[in-house]
Design a protein around this motif. Structure first.
Motif, PDB file in Angstrom:
ATOM      1  N   SER A  77       0.823  -1.217   0.000  1.00 56.00           N
ATOM      2  CA  SER A  77       0.000   0.000   0.000  1.00 56.00           C
ATOM      3  C   SER A  77       0.855   1.264   0.000  1.00 56.00           C
ATOM      4  O   SER A  77       0.442   2.305  -0.525  1.00 56.00           O
ATOM      5  N   ALA A  78       2.063   1.161   0.588  1.00 57.99           N
ATOM      6  CA  ALA A  78       2.944   2.332   0.683  1.00 57.99           C
ATOM      7  C   ALA A  78       3.894   2.460  -0.502  1.00 57.99           C
ATOM      8  O   ALA A  78       4.684   3.410  -0.556  1.00 57.99           O
ATOM      9  N   LEU A  79       3.842   1.514  -1.444  1.00 55.47           N
ATOM     10  CA  LEU A  79       4.737   1.554  -2.608  1.00 55.47           C
ATOM     11  C   LEU A  79       4.324   2.670  -3.558  1.00 55.47           C
ATOM     12  O   LEU A  79       3.161   2.740  -3.971  1.00 55.47           O
ATOM     13  N   THR A  80       5.254   3.551  -3.887  1.00 48.66           N
ATOM     14  CA  THR A  80       4.964   4.660  -4.794  1.00 48.66           C
ATOM     15  C   THR A  80       5.993   4.706  -5.916  1.00 48.66           C
ATOM     16  O   THR A  80       7.095   4.167  -5.798  1.00 48.66           O
ATOM     17  N   THR A  81       5.629   5.355  -7.014  1.00 45.14           N
ATOM     18  CA  THR A  81       6.533   5.504  -8.153  1.00 45.14           C
ATOM     19  C   THR A  81       6.804   6.982  -8.396  1.00 45.14           C
ATOM     20  O   THR A  81       5.932   7.834  -8.157  1.00 45.14           O
ATOM     21  N   HIS A  82       8.028   7.264  -8.874  1.00 47.13           N
ATOM     22  CA  HIS A  82       8.449   8.658  -9.028  1.00 47.13           C
ATOM     23  C   HIS A  82       9.340   8.813 -10.266  1.00 47.13           C
ATOM     24  O   HIS A  82      10.244   8.010 -10.494  1.00 47.13           O
ATOM     25  N   THR A  83       9.081   9.859 -11.012  1.00 48.35           N
ATOM     26  CA  THR A  83      10.012  10.267 -12.067  1.00 48.35           C
ATOM     27  C   THR A  83      10.881  11.424 -11.590  1.00 48.35           C
ATOM     28  O   THR A  83      11.816  11.818 -12.287  1.00 48.35           O
ATOM     29  N   ASP A  84      10.575  11.945 -10.411  1.00 49.39           N
ATOM     30  CA  ASP A  84      11.347  13.044  -9.816  1.00 49.39           C
ATOM     31  C   ASP A  84      12.265  12.471  -8.733  1.00 49.39           C
ATOM     32  O   ASP A  84      11.793  11.985  -7.701  1.00 49.39           O
ATOM     33  N   PRO A  85      13.586  12.502  -8.930  1.00 46.41           N
ATOM     34  CA  PRO A  85      14.486  11.915  -7.933  1.00 46.41           C
ATOM     35  C   PRO A  85      14.423  12.622  -6.581  1.00 46.41           C
ATOM     36  O   PRO A  85      14.626  11.983  -5.546  1.00 46.41           O
ATOM     37  N   ALA A  86      14.141  13.911  -6.569  1.00 45.47           N
ATOM     38  CA  ALA A  86      14.069  14.633  -5.296  1.00 45.47           C
ATOM     39  C   ALA A  86      12.964  14.067  -4.416  1.00 45.47           C
ATOM     40  O   ALA A  86      13.138  13.895  -3.208  1.00 45.47           O
ATOM     41  N   ALA A  87      11.833  13.765  -5.011  1.00 46.45           N
ATOM     42  CA  ALA A  87      10.723  13.198  -4.254  1.00 46.45           C
ATOM     43  C   ALA A  87      11.037  11.774  -3.817  1.00 46.45           C
ATOM     44  O   ALA A  87      10.654  11.352  -2.713  1.00 46.45           O
ATOM     45  N   ALA A  88      11.744  11.031  -4.652  1.00 51.15           N
ATOM     46  CA  ALA A  88      12.039   9.635  -4.334  1.00 51.15           C
ATOM     47  C   ALA A  88      13.075   9.495  -3.231  1.00 51.15           C
ATOM     48  O   ALA A  88      12.985   8.604  -2.378  1.00 51.15           O
ATOM     49  N   PHE A  89      14.088  10.362  -3.229  1.00 48.20           N
ATOM     50  CA  PHE A  89      15.238  10.181  -2.336  1.00 48.20           C
ATOM     51  C   PHE A  89      15.129  10.959  -1.024  1.00 48.20           C
ATOM     52  O   PHE A  89      15.966  10.780  -0.138  1.00 48.20           O
ATOM     53  N   ALA A  90      14.102  11.790  -0.876  1.00 48.97           N
ATOM     54  CA  ALA A  90      13.986  12.589   0.341  1.00 48.97           C
ATOM     55  C   ALA A  90      13.672  11.711   1.542  1.00 48.97           C
ATOM     56  O   ALA A  90      12.797  10.844   1.492  1.00 48.97           O
ATOM     57  N   ALA A  91      14.415  11.907   2.631  1.00 45.32           N
ATOM     58  CA  ALA A  91      14.143  11.257   3.913  1.00 45.32           C
ATOM     59  C   ALA A  91      14.131   9.732   3.846  1.00 45.32           C
ATOM     60  O   ALA A  91      13.324   9.072   4.500  1.00 45.32           O
ATOM     61  N   VAL A  92      15.020   9.160   3.031  1.00 50.15           N
ATOM     62  CA  VAL A  92      15.142   7.701   2.978  1.00 50.15           C
ATOM     63  C   VAL A  92      16.385   7.249   3.747  1.00 50.15           C
ATOM     64  O   VAL A  92      17.315   8.022   3.968  1.00 50.15           O
ATOM     65  N   ALA A  93      16.384   5.993   4.138  1.00 47.80           N
ATOM     66  CA  ALA A  93      17.541   5.420   4.820  1.00 47.80           C
ATOM     67  C   ALA A  93      18.472   4.714   3.860  1.00 47.80           C
ATOM     68  O   ALA A  93      19.632   4.469   4.187  1.00 47.80           O
ATOM     69  N   LEU A  94      17.960   4.376   2.667  1.00 50.76           N
ATOM     70  CA  LEU A  94      18.742   3.625   1.681  1.00 50.76           C
ATOM     71  C   LEU A  94      18.292   3.992   0.289  1.00 50.76           C
ATOM     72  O   LEU A  94      17.088   4.122   0.033  1.00 50.76           O
TER      73      LEU A  94
END
Length: 311
Positions: free
Chosen positions: A68-85
């Motif tokens: 349910s929490a899986l999301t897709t992104h073409t914007d790397p800023a949105a994808a990489f913000a506040a991640v641990a890995l």
């Protein structure tokens, strides 16, 4: 580590990593500049994640939360913000991987791990593109990443020791079995072993010793069964009985040397290989498509993993 991770690259490997992360309840963000690749991965990853839950290899409630929490992104800023890995799964091209690493280094939190899934490129060469290279590493999975437990961890010249320790703990929490590659070599460990075996498997067909199907069967019904439970060093140690590997080499070393002297040594694929293997594989599988073969592989691997857990 926090519960958010990013997967950079939405091919088969990226979708496989995303499936594993989601199956264990992590908030997973799939990044790829190609919307069509993202759309395919967004279908593939939930199916693989739920397969793990159905097979008893992931907790169903955590899996559904992760899917349910899986999301897709073409914007790397949105994808990489506040991640641990950031698990990089871009095409096997040094320039492309360096570009993704540079993006992740700039956009991900300073304490986030950045790991390449590369199967052969040097982590030392890839990490040259980043400023904070101490948190970068190689984390090479074996296909399919959501099922095969192996992950090969490799540090480059600028990788901090604690990075490898953090990565090992993280992947172990997902059921992975990390091994440490102590020196930067092409192909890590498992792919080097696989390449050596495949070269001889090809040569046995080229030289008329056996068909494609019989070579495959000789592996799956013979040493492949043993390799699923013990590695070659331990197996040959057992082959020596009470005298162990020393006795094995003392009694059978000469025979093995005769075999070694007769093995293929070519380092470039002969021109006839693709056609020869394609013809043999057509005889072996008939009209069974890739999807059915993949499903059969996954079902057998899941059963094997369950059996190993009970052993």
């Amino acid at each position: 580590m926090t519960q958010a991770v990013a997967v950079a690259g939405a091919g088969l490997t990226g979708a496989g990593w995303a499936a594993l992360f989601a199956a264990h309840g992590l908030e997973t963000r799939l990044y790829d500049p190609d919307p069509e690749a993202l759309a395919r991965a967004a279908l593939r990853a939930p199916l693989a994640a739920r397969f793990l839950a159905e097979q008893g290899l992931a907790e169903p409630a955590a899996c559904e939360a992760g899917v349910s929490a899986l999301t897709t992104h073409t914007d790397p800023a949105a994808a990489f913000a506040a991640v641990a890995l950031v698990q990089e799964c871009a095409p096997e091209d040094l320039a492309v991987k360096r570009e993704v690493f540079a993006l992740a280094d700039r956009l991900a939190p300073a304490d986030a791990l950045i790991a390449t899934s590369s199967s052969g490129l040097s982590i030392g060469a890839i990490q040259e593109a980043v400023e904070r290279a101490e948190r970068t590493l190689g984390a090479h999975p074996y296909n399919p990443p959501y099922l095969v437990p192996l992950v090969e961890l490799a540090g480059g010249p600028r990788t901090a020791p604690e990075t490898l320790e953090r990565a090992a703990a993280f992947y172990e929490s997902l059921g992975k079995r990390p091994v440490l590659v102590r020196r930067d070599v092409p192909g890590y460990i498992a792919n080097r072993l696989s390449a050596a075996l495949w070269r001889e498997a090809i040569e046995l067909v080229r030289s008329g010793v056996a068909s494609v199907a019989d070579v495959d069967r000789a592996v799956t019904d013979g040493p492949g069964l043993r390799w699923a439970v013990m590695g070659p060093h331990l197996l040959y140690h057992l082959g020596g009985g009470e005298t162990g590997v020393r006795g094995h080499l003392r009694h059978l070393g000469g025979v093995k040397e005769d075999v070694l002297n007769d093995l293929a040594t070519w380092t470039e694929f002969p021109a006839d290989v693709a056609d020869l293997l394609a013809e043999g594989l057509e005889e072996e599988v008939g009209d069974v498509g890739v999807e059915r073969l993949s499903a059969a592989r996954d079902a057998a691997l899941a059963a094997l993993l369950r059996a190993r857990r009970r052993a």
